[in-house]
Design an enzyme around this catalytic site. Sequence first.
Site, short mmCIF file in Angstrom:
data_model
loop_
_atom_site.label_atom_id
_atom_site.label_comp_id
_atom_site.label_asym_id
_atom_site.label_seq_id
_atom_site.Cartn_x
_atom_site.Cartn_y
_atom_site.Cartn_z
N TYR A 126 77.51 -23.83 7.71
CA TYR A 126 77.55 -23.26 9.05
C TYR A 126 76.45 -22.23 9.22
O TYR A 126 75.91 -21.69 8.25
CB TYR A 126 78.91 -22.62 9.34
CG TYR A 126 79.15 -21.30 8.64
CD1 TYR A 126 79.68 -21.26 7.35
CD2 TYR A 126 78.83 -20.08 9.27
CE1 TYR A 126 79.90 -20.05 6.70
CE2 TYR A 126 79.04 -18.88 8.62
CZ TYR A 126 79.57 -18.86 7.35
OH TYR A 126 79.78 -17.66 6.71
N CYS A 127 76.11 -21.98 10.48
CA CYS A 127 75.18 -20.91 10.83
C CYS A 127 75.58 -20.38 12.21
O CYS A 127 76.64 -20.72 12.72
CB CYS A 127 73.73 -21.39 10.79
SG CYS A 127 73.38 -22.70 11.98
N THR A 128 74.75 -19.57 12.82
CA THR A 128 75.11 -18.91 14.07
C THR A 128 75.40 -19.89 15.21
O THR A 128 76.41 -19.80 15.88
CB THR A 128 73.99 -17.95 14.51
OG1 THR A 128 73.59 -17.22 13.37
CG2 THR A 128 74.47 -17.01 15.58
#
Length: 468
Positions: free
Chosen positions: A236-238
Amino acid sequence: MSSSSSSTTTCSKSLGKWFPTATVRKTIALNPSETCSLLLFYHYVRPSMSQARADHLKTFLDKMTAETKVGGRLRCAQEGLNCTISGTYSQVRDFSDRLKTWGTSSLPDGVKGPFEEGVDFKYVDSLPPSRAFKDVKVLPVTELVFYGVSESSAPLSNGGVHLQPKEYHEKMEEDNTVIIDVRNTYEADIGKFNGQEKVGGAEYIDPKMRKSTDFKSWLSKEETKEQIKGKQILMYCTGGVRCERASALLKNEMGDNVKDVYQLQGGIEKYIQEFPDGGHWRGKNFVFDKREAFGVKSMEGVGGVVEGKKKKKKKKKTDEEEEEILGNCCVCAQKWDRYIGKKKCYTCGVPVLMCDKCLTLKPDKTPGRKLEVRCTLCKEEGVEVPAADLELTANGIGAVKKDSSQNAAAPSVLKWGGGQAKEKKEKRKMKRKMCKFGAECTRTDCWFSHDTCKVTTGNSQKKFNVDS
Ligand SMILES: [Zn+2]
Ligand SMILES: [Zn+2]
Ligand SMILES: [Zn+2]
């Protein structure tokens, strides 16, 4: 088509060596009575556009951002767009409506334009007007996220399976699963997905990155491979964009040595929208816009001044409402999760957390105290060589010491125009090396010389990060 009769001037000003053909334009501030909306999206165009087509897109965006009067950061590449747009509710929607029409005029029936369908436009509404960008920057880049990787070596089509927040949430609770944070450690320092660990879910892994290019070196380590071997992988990331290439890289590198690889569709941003209680998220979500960072209870973000003690008391929160603070002041170690004062790690240049009390004492300007102002990674790794004494290598990906001192140096550094820049500038003048890409260079952190244009905007470099 009728409204925009008056011609709009888009001044294309050089943003120095990093973005010689970037467009920068001031925007008109929102009225205090207006609310701000943000539009966040990225979109890979497949197959990639020709350079001529990408140039056409950039010209279109220059003009269209002026006509719609939006602010923002737009990274524009042959492989697509990565944007954070601000404006009023209708302005940002006007922007996305117009973008959908780009490249559709001469298409045969049934064939869609590059942005007409399948773009995940995320809107965040009802923010204070101060959350709007004060200008718009259209930045031509080679990669939407700078990994230093080409499509052919890690094709996006080989990336992880996209999961919607609810499906991803369920996966987080499964065993034999790891969850890889594809953001930098200074982002993870104030918030992360680790709530699931309490219920025996996915093991949280921080690749300990100072910038995205560190992901590749983390992945190539034997201990990394050992750690994730045979596991189900969640990434995951922003906003999702960083996982696209990263998941393809991981699958390339690991092959059958890992189970299925998944990425969070829409990133943390979308997950928090769908899990108002935060789900397995803890702390605040660091963002590259004027919200600075936001938690579950305060979607508008914390950007701006630090609330005074009195004001805080007035609207005292119950313990339940009080948001968890994951970060610590880098100097005194008290609980703190605000990136204010633009403080940078003395030895690697990433943003550091410094509390309001420590800020007033200026440890970063006090001889003998400068090493206190270091990021969590540099402290952990015992890094002591000042960032100013490091030289970037591999066109900005790595870093090496200029002298042969015994002290440990950061393996990679973030270069900024501001802060301790004076000394660095002098040093740079002394030993100018020409960048082999010259004016064509689009590296966001290249600090070789690009003779055709001079650096015009000191510390605006950090504003160029767009992660949506
Ligand atoms: Zn402190
Ligand atoms: Zn550091
Ligand atoms: Zn360069």
